[in-house]
Scaffold this motif. Sequence first.
Motif, PDB file in Angstrom:
ATOM      1  N   LEU A 109      60.766 -48.558  64.999  1.00 34.21           N
ATOM      2  CA  LEU A 109      59.672 -49.012  64.143  1.00 34.21           C
ATOM      3  C   LEU A 109      58.349 -49.184  64.877  1.00 34.21           C
ATOM      4  O   LEU A 109      57.287 -49.174  64.258  1.00 34.21           O
ATOM      5  N   SER A 110      58.380 -49.370  66.198  1.00 35.69           N
ATOM      6  CA  SER A 110      57.163 -49.720  66.935  1.00 35.69           C
ATOM      7  C   SER A 110      56.506 -48.499  67.573  1.00 35.69           C
ATOM      8  O   SER A 110      57.176 -47.629  68.113  1.00 35.69           O
ATOM      9  N   ARG A 111      55.177 -48.467  67.506  1.00 37.76           N
ATOM     10  CA  ARG A 111      54.386 -47.431  68.165  1.00 37.76           C
ATOM     11  C   ARG A 111      53.924 -47.862  69.554  1.00 37.76           C
ATOM     12  O   ARG A 111      53.691 -47.019  70.420  1.00 37.76           O
ATOM     13  N   ARG A 112      53.727 -49.171  69.742  1.00 38.04           N
ATOM     14  CA  ARG A 112      53.191 -49.657  71.014  1.00 38.04           C
ATOM     15  C   ARG A 112      54.149 -50.600  71.730  1.00 38.04           C
ATOM     16  O   ARG A 112      54.434 -50.417  72.905  1.00 38.04           O
ATOM     17  N   VAL A 149      56.662 -49.107  74.363  1.00 42.10           N
ATOM     18  CA  VAL A 149      56.883 -47.702  74.042  1.00 42.10           C
ATOM     19  C   VAL A 149      56.346 -46.839  75.180  1.00 42.10           C
ATOM     20  O   VAL A 149      55.197 -47.030  75.612  1.00 42.10           O
ATOM     21  N   PRO A 150      57.150 -45.913  75.713  1.00 40.56           N
ATOM     22  CA  PRO A 150      56.656 -45.056  76.811  1.00 40.56           C
ATOM     23  C   PRO A 150      55.407 -44.292  76.419  1.00 40.56           C
ATOM     24  O   PRO A 150      55.236 -43.891  75.262  1.00 40.56           O
ATOM     25  N   ALA A 151      54.517 -44.116  77.384  1.00 37.77           N
ATOM     26  CA  ALA A 151      53.239 -43.464  77.109  1.00 37.77           C
ATOM     27  C   ALA A 151      53.402 -42.049  76.580  1.00 37.77           C
ATOM     28  O   ALA A 151      52.566 -41.555  75.812  1.00 37.77           O
ATOM     29  N   ASP A 152      54.481 -41.380  76.944  1.00 36.31           N
ATOM     30  CA  ASP A 152      54.675 -39.997  76.522  1.00 36.31           C
ATOM     31  C   ASP A 152      55.515 -39.877  75.258  1.00 36.31           C
ATOM     32  O   ASP A 152      55.878 -38.791  74.852  1.00 36.31           O
TER      33      ASP A 152
END
Length: 237
Positions: free
Chosen positions: A159-162, A233-236
């Motif tokens: 659910l999370s983007r960041r 969340v991993p940067a890639d």
Amino acid sequence: MPRQIGFLAERAAGAVEEMDRPDCDPTLLRRTYQQFPVVNRAIAGWRWLYRHRLRPLLIAGEDNTLLDIGSGGGDIVRFLARWAAADGISLKITGIDPDERAHAFAVSAPPPPGVRFRRAFSSDLVAEGRRFDLVTSNHLLHHLTPDAFAALLADSERLSRRAAIHSDIRRSPAAYWLFAAGTLPFFHGSYIRRDGLMSIRRSYTAEELRRAAPSGWSVENRPPFRNLLTYRVPADA
């Protein structure tokens, strides 16, 4: 890890809090929801969490989104909405709770702008394909069975983007006895004191939480007697 004593040596994982019982007293339950803002302002540490963990991840000039899982009476959601508005940050918040009693209390007062409450599980939002910049919860982890705990963290990752940040009590003798003494003169006519002490007994130590959490999640100790379980969340991704 500090040495635990007596009934605090292990989690009281099988214990049940009064307000979780379907037949609990509705008057005492409503008073409990009414008193949660006082307790959470005093001990939950969300003002610090907003400033140091959430606010740096919110982007000025954009519409940011946040999902609060197990939002209960909605006081944490309302706090976050007010703080973001004061900072001039656009933050749309969804608070979810599957308990119809909690949901009814949360919607009994008009929500702040940008806030909505839903009666739902996190898995419902995963099934809908929903995504949010941030995912949070307060005092939820200690309520969950091992399977529900694993499912919550898996849902949070989807659910999370960041980031996802789950804040909970850290079990210790000091937490138990200080809460017992500090609440003794107050909160009569509600479940705050009784269930608060049970929550401490059901909660994790930091080391227990580290063992329970999957790879990619980190545990941070925060005063007073808090565990933060965080996923970035991993940067890639």
